[in-house]
Design an enzyme around this catalytic site. Structure first.
Site, short mmCIF file in Angstrom:
data_model
loop_
_atom_site.label_atom_id
_atom_site.label_comp_id
_atom_site.label_asym_id
_atom_site.label_seq_id
_atom_site.Cartn_x
_atom_site.Cartn_y
_atom_site.Cartn_z
N LYS A 1 -7.51 6.92 9.23
CA LYS A 1 -7.71 5.47 9.40
C LYS A 1 -8.17 5.09 10.81
O LYS A 1 -8.56 3.95 11.04
CB LYS A 1 -6.41 4.72 9.08
CG LYS A 1 -5.80 5.03 7.72
CD LYS A 1 -6.63 4.46 6.62
CE LYS A 1 -6.04 4.64 5.24
NZ LYS A 1 -4.81 3.96 4.97
N GLY B 1 0.83 -1.21 0.00
CA GLY B 1 0.00 0.00 0.00
C GLY B 1 0.86 1.25 0.00
O GLY B 1 2.09 1.17 0.11
N GLU C 1 0.00 -10.37 3.74
CA GLU C 1 0.25 -9.44 4.86
C GLU C 1 0.01 -10.14 6.19
O GLU C 1 0.75 -9.92 7.15
CB GLU C 1 -0.67 -8.22 4.74
CG GLU C 1 -0.29 -7.30 3.61
CD GLU C 1 -1.29 -6.19 3.37
OE1 GLU C 1 -0.90 -5.17 2.80
OE2 GLU C 1 -2.48 -6.33 3.73
N THR D 1 1.25 3.80 2.14
CA THR D 1 2.00 4.21 3.34
C THR D 1 3.20 3.28 3.55
O THR D 1 4.30 3.73 3.86
CB THR D 1 1.08 4.21 4.58
OG1 THR D 1 -0.20 4.73 4.20
CG2 THR D 1 1.67 5.06 5.69
C1 A5P Z 1 -3.14 -3.83 1.31
O1 A5P Z 1 -3.75 -5.05 1.11
C2 A5P Z 1 -3.74 -3.15 2.48
O2 A5P Z 1 -3.92 -3.93 3.61
C3 A5P Z 1 -2.98 -1.88 2.80
O3 A5P Z 1 -2.14 -2.04 3.90
C4 A5P Z 1 -3.97 -0.88 3.09
O4 A5P Z 1 -4.86 -0.85 2.01
C5 A5P Z 1 -3.39 0.51 3.36
O5 A5P Z 1 -2.99 1.11 2.18
P1 A5P Z 1 -2.69 2.65 2.11
O6 A5P Z 1 -1.52 2.91 2.98
O7 A5P Z 1 -2.42 2.89 0.66
O8 A5P Z 1 -3.92 3.38 2.56
#
Ligand code: A5P
Length: 232
Positions: free
Chosen positions: A130, A35, A112, A37
């Site tokens: 979040k 993702g 993950e 971040t």
């Molecule tokens: C990926 O499968 C997700 O679990 C990411 O960790 C989650 O969507 C956070 O992504 P961003 O940092 O892009 O919001």
């Protein structure tokens, strides 16, 4: 979202990621999340590697593996390492009181969860949007399912009182790195994630849910005023 807001949010994500990467020590095995971040964390690890930090990292998606290679972060795998010292990953929702998470909007939830479960510590990096009091409601709960018979898995998921939808991309089912489908469950607030998670996992056809219960040890929140650290 305006361009200005999105740039500000990127700054908050970057600051949270940088703070998390300060906890990485020489010789560690790292878990790299997925993702936007988590990508800032990969970049920050790469900057330290360029200055001599020695680490080996297990990526939680093909996209993160590609990014790590591009930035020069050395990769390893579970063939060589069964345990990970620290994983740095993002999340789609963080429940303030419990540090339980919803993950998987990016589609990498299975890997993950495997990476987080093999880690001594999981540091979650997010911007303040979040954080929630209760998981669910504004974010669907992603559930990874085998592709065969997904329709029957979807029917079983609706029995849990949610509205399940097969994730599509360009008119085709979205396929994960492990070749599975994702069913996004639009769900009301989840009063007891710890009770729901095993019930979802027990459904035939379900591979994993995006509920991460008891896995995060620390949350680093990027805020306009600075970084907040929430510990378990
Ligand atoms: C990926 O499968 C997700 O679990 C990411 O960790 C989650 O969507 C956070 O992504 P961003 O940092 O892009 O919001």
């Amino acid at each position: 979202m305006t361009l200005l807001k999105s740039c500000e949010q990127d700054g908050e994500k970057r600051a949270a990621a940088a703070r998390a990467v300060e906890e990485v020590e020489d010789g560690m095995v790292l878990g790299l999340g997925s993702g936007s971040t988590a990508a800032f964390a990969v970049e920050a690890v790469a900057a330290r590697v360029a200055k001599g930090l020695r680490v080996a990292a297990i990526p939680s998606s093909e996209a993160t593996a590609a990014l790590a290679r591009q930035f020069g972060v050395p990769l390893t795998s579970f063939v060589k390492h069964r345990r990970i010292d620290v994983t740095i990953d993002g999340a789609d929702q963080v429940e303030r009181g419990t540090l339980n998470l919803i993950k998987g909007l990016g589609g990498a939830l299975l890997r993950e969860k495997i990476v987080a479960s093999a880690s001594d510590r999981m540091i979650v990096v997010v911007d303040e949007t979040k954080l929630v009091d209760r998981l669910g409601r504004s974010t669907p709960l992603p559930v990874e399912t085998v592709s065969f018979g997904w329709q029957t898995t979807l029917d079983r998921l609706s029995a849990f009182g949610c509205e399940p939808r097969l994730r599509m991309i360009e008119d085709k089912p979205f396929t994960t790195d492990s070749g599975n489908y994702i069913i996004d469950c639009i769900i009301a607030e989840i009063p007891d994630p710890a009770a729901l998670e095993p019930r979802l996992s027990a459904i035939v056809g379900v591979v994993e849910s995006g509920l991460f219960v008891g896995l995060a040890s620390k949350i680093i929140v990027g805020r306009p005023a600075g970084v907040e650290v929430i510990e378990r």
